[in-house]
Design a protein around this motif. Sequence first.
Motif: not given
Length: 351
Positions: A96-100, A120-133, A135-140, A230-231
Amino acid sequence: MRPFVHTQLAARVVFGPGRLAELPEEVDRLGARRTMLIAGRPERHLLERAAELLGDRVVTIWDDVRQHVPQDFAERAAAHAIEHEADLIVTIGGGSTTGLGKAIVRRHPVPILAVPTTYAGSEMTPIWGETTKGDKRTGRDEAVLPKAVIYDPQLTLTLPPALSGASGMNAMAHCVEAVYAPGASPVTTTYALMAIGSLAEGLPRVVRNPEDVTARGDVQFGAFLAGAVLATAGISIHHHVCHVLGGMFDLPHAELHTVMLPQAVAAVAKAVPEQVAEIAGALGAEQAPAGLYDLAKGMGLPVALSQIGLGEAEIDQAVPRCVEATRGDVLPLDDAGARALLTAAVRGQRP
Ligand code: NAD
């Protein structure tokens, strides 16, 4: 050797107990003068230690971290980074912190230096994720891939056993799926199988004795490789089904992965038997699905969706979404396949 394409993503990795002490050198290496330091309130002690190490390199501190990176919240944090003219984001914490951090640099393009404290491994990926209401959107976007990562197993000693086990099984899911994901190459498969071995061997030791730094290091090494594969190798049926269930029913991320993984691997075994046999070999199990199930159960982790808040009544609602989400996978689910997979997972049947 069969032909392949492999994209090697560049990130500097500093690994080992006590290496948080090298944070100032790593910040200087990136040429940064104005660091925005981020860690959630529960990780306040780490934030204070990092602030002390960095001294006047820090221009501002942000200690509000929320799960799943709500978009309006990300915009506020980014505005704060812009206002303070931050030239580096240092994140200390879980996904969650890496994601922010990633959400901030999408709006204010500066480098990230990540100090992960879960698996979680997010630190090694170019993948981002954000939520609006909800709904989760992710992208590279390669711009969000941290430029440097410090893995210090000592920072994970406080991660409680159940959270460690589930977070480790989330990392396990990344490397298991990497073996049969669309971008798999001999490079990612080598990494993935090595990570499966490290995690299978280290996780029960961590759960038995959370202060075992050597075991923590073995698991963190597995989590690092898991994030890297994963990346580049990508994801398949297991992650796609988890995205559907997580989004529809707001289930806890790591526990959901823990429960679904054995069932998803059992489902794909018919389609990719050789790869699933390699996974079993790396796990040291006769059969990969049962080996993953026994690993989770042996650590006292949930093995049924009913244990984490999903009942049989919800299955019908999820079936069409799972069929849709797995359309391009090694084993696209049909209605009957999705229903069987979800029923086994809700009940927690040993595959
Ligand atoms: P998290 O970051 O929400 O952390 C879970 C809990 O652990 C929090 O309460 C946190 O305070 C606590 N915690 C963290 N480190 C600790 C420590 N050392 N000691 C004690 N407590 C600690 O959860 P997570 O599982 O790390 O990350 C999940 C999120 O990451 C999800 O939103 C997921 O989608 C995302 N994710 C993204 C990627 C990617 O490539 N973009 C990959 C994996 C996960």
